[in-house]
Design a protein around this motif. Sequence first.
Motif, PDB file in Angstrom:
ATOM      1  N   GLY A  63      12.964   4.038  65.081  1.00  0.00           N
ATOM      2  CA  GLY A  63      12.325   4.650  66.058  1.00  0.00           C
ATOM      3  C   GLY A  63      11.854   6.159  66.073  1.00  0.00           C
ATOM      4  N   ASP A  64      12.812   7.020  65.047  1.00  0.00           N
ATOM      5  CA  ASP A  64      12.385   8.337  64.894  1.00  0.00           C
ATOM      6  C   ASP A  64      11.266   8.414  64.028  1.00  0.00           C
ATOM      7  OD1 ASP A  64      15.030   9.312  66.070  1.00  0.00           O
ATOM      8  OD2 ASP A  64      16.043   8.240  64.400  1.00  0.00           O
ATOM      9  N   VAL A  65      11.216   7.438  63.003  1.00  0.00           N
ATOM     10  CA  VAL A  65       9.920   7.327  62.132  1.00  0.00           C
ATOM     11  C   VAL A  65       8.806   7.153  62.975  1.00  0.00           C
ATOM     12  CG1 VAL A  65       8.893   6.260  60.408  1.00  0.00           C
ATOM     13  CG2 VAL A  65      11.408   6.656  60.295  1.00  0.00           C
ATOM     14  N   LYS A  66       8.728   6.019  63.870  1.00  0.00           N
ATOM     15  CA  LYS A  66       7.498   5.882  64.505  1.00  0.00           C
ATOM     16  C   LYS A  66       7.263   6.986  65.714  1.00  0.00           C
ATOM     17  CE  LYS A  66       9.148   1.071  64.621  1.00  0.00           C
ATOM     18  NZ  LYS A  66       9.468  -0.053  65.586  1.00  0.00           N
ATOM     19  N   LEU A  67       8.210   7.628  66.303  1.00  0.00           N
ATOM     20  CA  LEU A  67       8.167   8.865  66.959  1.00  0.00           C
ATOM     21  C   LEU A  67       7.293   9.876  66.359  1.00  0.00           C
ATOM     22  CD1 LEU A  67       8.259  10.099  69.826  1.00  0.00           C
ATOM     23  CD2 LEU A  67      10.691  10.793  69.070  1.00  0.00           C
ATOM     24  N   ALA A  68       7.777  10.508  65.292  1.00  0.00           N
ATOM     25  CA  ALA A  68       7.255  11.414  64.364  1.00  0.00           C
ATOM     26  C   ALA A  68       5.653  11.018  64.100  1.00  0.00           C
ATOM     27  CB  ALA A  68       7.945  11.556  63.201  1.00  0.00           C
ATOM     28  N   GLY A  69       5.463   9.497  63.826  1.00  0.00           N
ATOM     29  CA  GLY A  69       4.150   9.258  63.560  1.00  0.00           C
ATOM     30  C   GLY A  69       3.151   9.339  64.789  1.00  0.00           C
ATOM     31  N   VAL A  70       3.607   8.660  65.899  1.00  0.00           N
ATOM     32  CA  VAL A  70       2.695   8.768  66.833  1.00  0.00           C
ATOM     33  C   VAL A  70       2.517  10.461  67.591  1.00  0.00           C
ATOM     34  CG1 VAL A  70       3.312   6.473  67.780  1.00  0.00           C
ATOM     35  CG2 VAL A  70       4.447   8.335  68.601  1.00  0.00           C
ATOM     36  N   LEU A  71       3.508  11.189  67.447  1.00  0.00           N
ATOM     37  CA  LEU A  71       3.393  12.559  67.871  1.00  0.00           C
ATOM     38  C   LEU A  71       2.468  13.415  66.750  1.00  0.00           C
ATOM     39  CD1 LEU A  71       7.023  13.422  68.755  1.00  0.00           C
ATOM     40  CD2 LEU A  71       5.209  13.408  70.031  1.00  0.00           C
ATOM     41  N   GLY A  72       2.430  12.777  65.448  1.00  0.00           N
ATOM     42  CA  GLY A  72       1.503  13.310  64.487  1.00  0.00           C
ATOM     43  C   GLY A  72       0.005  13.295  64.960  1.00  0.00           C
ATOM     44  N   LEU A  73      -0.288  12.041  65.592  1.00  0.00           N
ATOM     45  CA  LEU A  73      -1.580  11.867  66.260  1.00  0.00           C
ATOM     46  C   LEU A  73      -2.165  13.005  67.226  1.00  0.00           C
ATOM     47  CD1 LEU A  73      -1.514   8.173  66.792  1.00  0.00           C
ATOM     48  CD2 LEU A  73      -2.719   9.203  65.039  1.00  0.00           C
ATOM     49  N   TYR A  74      -1.199  13.704  67.760  1.00  0.00           N
ATOM     50  CA  TYR A  74      -1.568  14.591  68.685  1.00  0.00           C
ATOM     51  C   TYR A  74      -1.443  15.816  68.502  1.00  0.00           C
ATOM     52  CZ  TYR A  74      -0.823  11.854  73.254  1.00  0.00           C
ATOM     53  OH  TYR A  74      -1.432  11.116  74.485  1.00  0.00           O
ATOM     54  N   LEU A  75      -0.584  15.958  67.275  1.00  0.00           N
ATOM     55  CA  LEU A  75      -0.446  17.331  66.582  1.00  0.00           C
ATOM     56  C   LEU A  75      -1.349  17.791  65.438  1.00  0.00           C
ATOM     57  CD1 LEU A  75       3.248  17.456  67.246  1.00  0.00           C
ATOM     58  CD2 LEU A  75       1.613  18.638  68.468  1.00  0.00           C
ATOM     59  N   GLY A  76      -1.689  16.876  64.789  1.00  0.00           N
ATOM     60  CA  GLY A  76      -2.473  17.126  63.726  1.00  0.00           C
ATOM     61  C   GLY A  76      -1.404  17.589  62.282  1.00  0.00           C
ATOM     62  N   TRP A  77      -1.966  17.685  61.176  1.00  0.00           N
ATOM     63  CA  TRP A  77      -1.227  17.837  60.303  1.00  0.00           C
ATOM     64  C   TRP A  77      -0.265  19.170  59.964  1.00  0.00           C
ATOM     65  CZ3 TRP A  77      -1.491  21.363  56.014  1.00  0.00           C
ATOM     66  CH2 TRP A  77      -2.548  22.099  56.098  1.00  0.00           C
ATOM     67  N   THR A  78      -0.875  20.088  60.439  1.00  0.00           N
ATOM     68  CA  THR A  78      -0.362  21.457  60.365  1.00  0.00           C
ATOM     69  C   THR A  78       0.990  21.636  61.468  1.00  0.00           C
ATOM     70  OG1 THR A  78      -1.901  22.562  61.924  1.00  0.00           O
ATOM     71  CG2 THR A  78      -2.067  22.701  59.369  1.00  0.00           C
ATOM     72  N   ASN A  79       0.689  21.138  62.616  1.00  0.00           N
ATOM     73  CA  ASN A  79       1.542  21.124  63.525  1.00  0.00           C
ATOM     74  C   ASN A  79       2.667  20.329  63.553  1.00  0.00           C
ATOM     75  OD1 ASN A  79       1.053  23.595  65.332  1.00  0.00           O
ATOM     76  ND2 ASN A  79      -0.695  22.397  66.266  1.00  0.00           N
ATOM     77  N   ILE A  80       2.282  19.131  62.730  1.00  0.00           N
ATOM     78  CA  ILE A  80       3.608  18.027  62.672  1.00  0.00           C
ATOM     79  C   ILE A  80       4.630  18.493  61.441  1.00  0.00           C
ATOM     80  CG2 ILE A  80       2.509  16.703  60.926  1.00  0.00           C
ATOM     81  CD1 ILE A  80       4.425  15.352  63.803  1.00  0.00           C
ATOM     82  N   ILE A  81       3.987  19.352  60.605  1.00  0.00           N
ATOM     83  CA  ILE A  81       4.875  20.035  59.697  1.00  0.00           C
ATOM     84  C   ILE A  81       5.963  20.877  60.508  1.00  0.00           C
ATOM     85  CG2 ILE A  81       5.084  21.674  57.532  1.00  0.00           C
ATOM     86  CD1 ILE A  81       2.507  20.284  56.758  1.00  0.00           C
ATOM     87  N   LEU A  82       5.500  21.926  61.266  1.00  0.00           N
ATOM     88  CA  LEU A  82       6.161  22.488  62.046  1.00  0.00           C
ATOM     89  C   LEU A  82       7.247  21.943  62.933  1.00  0.00           C
ATOM     90  CD1 LEU A  82       6.982  25.295  63.380  1.00  0.00           C
ATOM     91  CD2 LEU A  82       4.912  25.144  64.863  1.00  0.00           C
ATOM     92  N   LEU A  83       6.642  20.674  63.534  1.00  0.00           N
ATOM     93  CA  LEU A  83       7.579  19.864  64.402  1.00  0.00           C
ATOM     94  C   LEU A  83       8.811  19.252  63.292  1.00  0.00           C
ATOM     95  CD1 LEU A  83       6.947  17.135  67.044  1.00  0.00           C
ATOM     96  CD2 LEU A  83       8.337  16.672  65.008  1.00  0.00           C
ATOM     97  N   LEU A  84       8.590  18.970  62.146  1.00  0.00           N
ATOM     98  CA  LEU A  84       9.293  18.336  61.521  1.00  0.00           C
ATOM     99  C   LEU A  84      10.620  19.421  61.042  1.00  0.00           C
ATOM    100  CD1 LEU A  84       7.352  16.296  59.015  1.00  0.00           C
ATOM    101  CD2 LEU A  84       9.075  15.417  60.711  1.00  0.00           C
ATOM    102  N   LEU A  85       9.798  20.556  60.666  1.00  0.00           N
ATOM    103  CA  LEU A  85      11.123  21.676  60.300  1.00  0.00           C
ATOM    104  C   LEU A  85      11.718  22.220  61.548  1.00  0.00           C
ATOM    105  CD1 LEU A  85      11.679  24.062  58.546  1.00  0.00           C
ATOM    106  CD2 LEU A  85      10.027  25.486  59.155  1.00  0.00           C
TER     107      LEU A  85
END
Length: 247
Positions: A172-194
């Motif tokens: 579920g965490d994996v899927k959540l990070a994936g769908v949020l990546g759609l909204y945020l794009g590659w730079t912001n998803i890296i920030l989110l993960l950190l």
Amino acid sequence: MVLLIFILGLIIGSFLNVCIYRIPLGKSIAYPPSICGHCHTRLKPLDLFPVISWMFLRGKCRYCGESIDIRYPFVELFTGILFSLTYWKYSMHFILIPYLLVTAALIAITFIDIHHHIIPNSINLFIFATFFVFNFSLNFIPWKNAFLGALIGGGFLFILFLFTGGAGMGMGDVKLAGVLGLYLGWTNIILLLLLSFVLGGFFGMLLLALKIKSRKDAISFGPWIAMAAFITLLFGNDIIRWYVNLL
């Protein structure tokens, strides 16, 4: 407008309480109408005013006198506050509506994961579907950037999931990070993960230090992803610019 958005958040928060309670149990969020969880009496409109009804009834059911979990007014107030912050950041920009929907989904995910240690597929699917609806109509992020964000977000956590055998996080965490990546794009998803790992590590140690959790207890990772996602939605570009200027 801030007051109107806050009131909207209270109303949506009341609906989120229904989702938080019913979705993990596999129940419909539309039917039956709201009832007391103890005596199962159908609640009347006067019982359903966000926060106000809980305060007026002194936190107890009008019909059976059993206590009403403080989570209910808290979720309503919390949603109102986060909706107001989102409006404060984006005003009436077209991005406001999809971001409010994502915020509502993140709140539901947080409380479901805390209580049940799951992130329902239905909520991840909701975030996924709303992205395509709004990006087709508003085109608020380039498609290539969105798909790259989904690949990095979901892909990184999936690799981590495989290496750890699912310890500390689930699909579920994996899927959540994936769908949020759609909204945020590659730079912001890296920030989110950190941010999610920093927040999860800090609050995880705090829970252990305060003996709220023991080392044997499961600590959900979804709330930290949700918290990091909200921070990134509002301040991601500002944080990245600040960091780049430091360099």
